[in-house]
Scaffold this motif. Structure first.
Motif, PDB file in Angstrom:
ATOM      1  N   ARG A   1      -5.892  10.384   3.127  1.00  0.00           N
ATOM      2  CA  ARG A   1      -7.170  10.898   3.649  1.00  0.00           C
ATOM      3  C   ARG A   1      -8.251   9.817   3.646  1.00  0.00           C
ATOM      4  O   ARG A   1      -9.050   9.722   4.563  1.00  0.00           O
ATOM      5  CB  ARG A   1      -7.640  12.094   2.825  1.00  0.00           C
ATOM      6  CG  ARG A   1      -7.002  13.404   3.206  1.00  0.00           C
ATOM      7  CD  ARG A   1      -7.715  14.582   2.552  1.00  0.00           C
ATOM      8  NE  ARG A   1      -7.518  14.625   1.116  1.00  0.00           N
ATOM      9  CZ  ARG A   1      -6.459  15.147   0.497  1.00  0.00           C
ATOM     10  NH1 ARG A   1      -5.483  15.666   1.210  1.00  0.00           N
ATOM     11  NH2 ARG A   1      -6.375  15.162  -0.809  1.00  0.00           N
ATOM     12  N   ALA A   2      -8.255   8.994   2.628  1.00  0.00           N
ATOM     13  CA  ALA A   2      -9.298   7.969   2.505  1.00  0.00           C
ATOM     14  C   ALA A   2      -9.058   6.766   3.412  1.00  0.00           C
ATOM     15  O   ALA A   2     -10.002   6.067   3.772  1.00  0.00           O
ATOM     16  CB  ALA A   2      -9.399   7.510   1.052  1.00  0.00           C
ATOM     17  N   ASN A   3      -7.809   6.515   3.817  1.00  0.00           N
ATOM     18  CA  ASN A   3      -7.497   5.270   4.513  1.00  0.00           C
ATOM     19  C   ASN A   3      -6.862   5.411   5.883  1.00  0.00           C
ATOM     20  O   ASN A   3      -6.791   4.430   6.611  1.00  0.00           O
ATOM     21  CB  ASN A   3      -6.562   4.415   3.640  1.00  0.00           C
ATOM     22  CG  ASN A   3      -7.235   3.981   2.371  1.00  0.00           C
ATOM     23  OD1 ASN A   3      -8.077   3.097   2.379  1.00  0.00           O
ATOM     24  ND2 ASN A   3      -6.892   4.629   1.265  1.00  0.00           N
ATOM     25  N   ALA A   4      -6.408   6.583   6.270  1.00  0.00           N
ATOM     26  CA  ALA A   4      -5.631   6.734   7.502  1.00  0.00           C
ATOM     27  C   ALA A   4      -6.423   6.372   8.758  1.00  0.00           C
ATOM     28  O   ALA A   4      -5.886   5.762   9.662  1.00  0.00           O
ATOM     29  CB  ALA A   4      -5.080   8.148   7.625  1.00  0.00           C
ATOM     30  N   CYS A   5      -7.673   6.709   8.841  1.00  0.00           N
ATOM     31  CA  CYS A   5      -8.461   6.450  10.048  1.00  0.00           C
ATOM     32  C   CYS A   5      -9.371   5.244   9.889  1.00  0.00           C
ATOM     33  O   CYS A   5     -10.278   5.050  10.675  1.00  0.00           O
ATOM     34  CB  CYS A   5      -9.290   7.682  10.414  1.00  0.00           C
ATOM     35  SG  CYS A   5      -8.284   9.018  11.045  1.00  0.00           S
ATOM     36  N   HIS A   6      -9.107   4.434   8.897  1.00  0.00           N
ATOM     37  CA  HIS A   6     -10.002   3.306   8.622  1.00  0.00           C
ATOM     38  C   HIS A   6     -10.162   2.385   9.837  1.00  0.00           C
ATOM     39  O   HIS A   6     -11.261   2.006  10.194  1.00  0.00           O
ATOM     40  CB  HIS A   6      -9.495   2.520   7.426  1.00  0.00           C
ATOM     41  CG  HIS A   6     -10.370   1.368   7.083  1.00  0.00           C
ATOM     42  ND1 HIS A   6     -11.637   1.546   6.560  1.00  0.00           N
ATOM     43  CD2 HIS A   6     -10.201   0.036   7.207  1.00  0.00           C
ATOM     44  CE1 HIS A   6     -12.195   0.368   6.370  1.00  0.00           C
ATOM     45  NE2 HIS A   6     -11.350  -0.566   6.746  1.00  0.00           N
TER      46      HIS A   6
ATOM     47  N   PHE B   1      -5.045   9.156  -0.961  1.00  0.00           N
ATOM     48  CA  PHE B   1      -5.027   7.811  -0.395  1.00  0.00           C
ATOM     49  C   PHE B   1      -4.971   7.866   1.131  1.00  0.00           C
ATOM     50  O   PHE B   1      -5.703   7.153   1.807  1.00  0.00           O
ATOM     51  CB  PHE B   1      -3.831   7.014  -0.946  1.00  0.00           C
ATOM     52  CG  PHE B   1      -3.698   5.665  -0.314  1.00  0.00           C
ATOM     53  CD1 PHE B   1      -4.438   4.596  -0.793  1.00  0.00           C
ATOM     54  CD2 PHE B   1      -2.861   5.461   0.765  1.00  0.00           C
ATOM     55  CE1 PHE B   1      -4.336   3.346  -0.201  1.00  0.00           C
ATOM     56  CE2 PHE B   1      -2.756   4.214   1.368  1.00  0.00           C
ATOM     57  CZ  PHE B   1      -3.499   3.156   0.882  1.00  0.00           C
TER      58      PHE B   1
ATOM     59  N   LEU C   1       0.855  -1.197   0.000  1.00  0.00           N
ATOM     60  CA  LEU C   1       0.000   0.000   0.000  1.00  0.00           C
ATOM     61  C   LEU C   1       0.884   1.237   0.000  1.00  0.00           C
ATOM     62  O   LEU C   1       1.899   1.260   0.666  1.00  0.00           O
ATOM     63  CB  LEU C   1      -0.908   0.019   1.234  1.00  0.00           C
ATOM     64  CG  LEU C   1      -1.961  -1.065   1.308  1.00  0.00           C
ATOM     65  CD1 LEU C   1      -2.668  -1.037   2.649  1.00  0.00           C
ATOM     66  CD2 LEU C   1      -2.973  -0.932   0.182  1.00  0.00           C
ATOM     67  N   PRO C   2       0.590   2.269  -0.667  1.00  0.00           N
ATOM     68  CA  PRO C   2      -0.597   2.443  -1.503  1.00  0.00           C
ATOM     69  C   PRO C   2      -0.499   1.773  -2.863  1.00  0.00           C
ATOM     70  O   PRO C   2      -1.468   1.716  -3.599  1.00  0.00           O
ATOM     71  CB  PRO C   2      -0.694   3.954  -1.656  1.00  0.00           C
ATOM     72  CG  PRO C   2       0.696   4.448  -1.559  1.00  0.00           C
ATOM     73  CD  PRO C   2       1.381   3.497  -0.609  1.00  0.00           C
TER      74      PRO C   2
END
Length: 123
Positions: free
Chosen positions: A19-24, A17, A3-4
């Motif tokens: 922003r979309a995945n950091a706090c998942h 990427f 990743l990414p």
């Protein structure tokens, strides 16, 4: 690199990427039993009590109404200290309450770290 991945080549794509995945991971831990007003449909009141259920409080990350920026450890520890104080006050456990007041939430190093994290979060 998993990743990414190779498909991300520009700084803008990398930022998107993150922003979309950091706090998942935190996403499933926060807000599932949110604290807030009854008008907003929140499950918990301002004292962490479950609305409509007697003698039940939730004192974990699910009580946060939204995601926090950063790791949950300090925030959950601060919430647990506050929850313990609320429970002790409700049941008038004088010895426990006086101990909690002596080691007040505001003087906790976890509370200071939580305040710093919250200040760095975007509105």
């Amino acid at each position: 690199e998993l990743l990414p991945g190779a498909k991300i080549s520009s700084d803008e794509e990398l930022a998107e990427f993150v922003r979309a995945n950091a706090c998942h991971l935190n996403g499933s831990l926060c807000g599932s039993c949110a604290m807030g007003s009854a008008e907003e449909g929140a499950v918990l009141d301002e004292e962490l009590r479950v609305r409509g259920v007697q003698s039940l409080r939730v004192v974990d990350a699910s009580a946060f109404p939204s995601l926090i920026c950063g790791q949950l450890n300090a925030a959950v520890t601060a919430l647990a200290e506050k929850g313990a104080h609320l429970i002790a006050s409700t049941h008038q456990l004088k010895s426990m309450t006086s101990q909690l007041e002596q080691a007040s939430l505001a003087s906790s190093p976890h509370w200071a770290r939580l305040q710093k994290m919250l200040a760095s979060c975007p509105p």
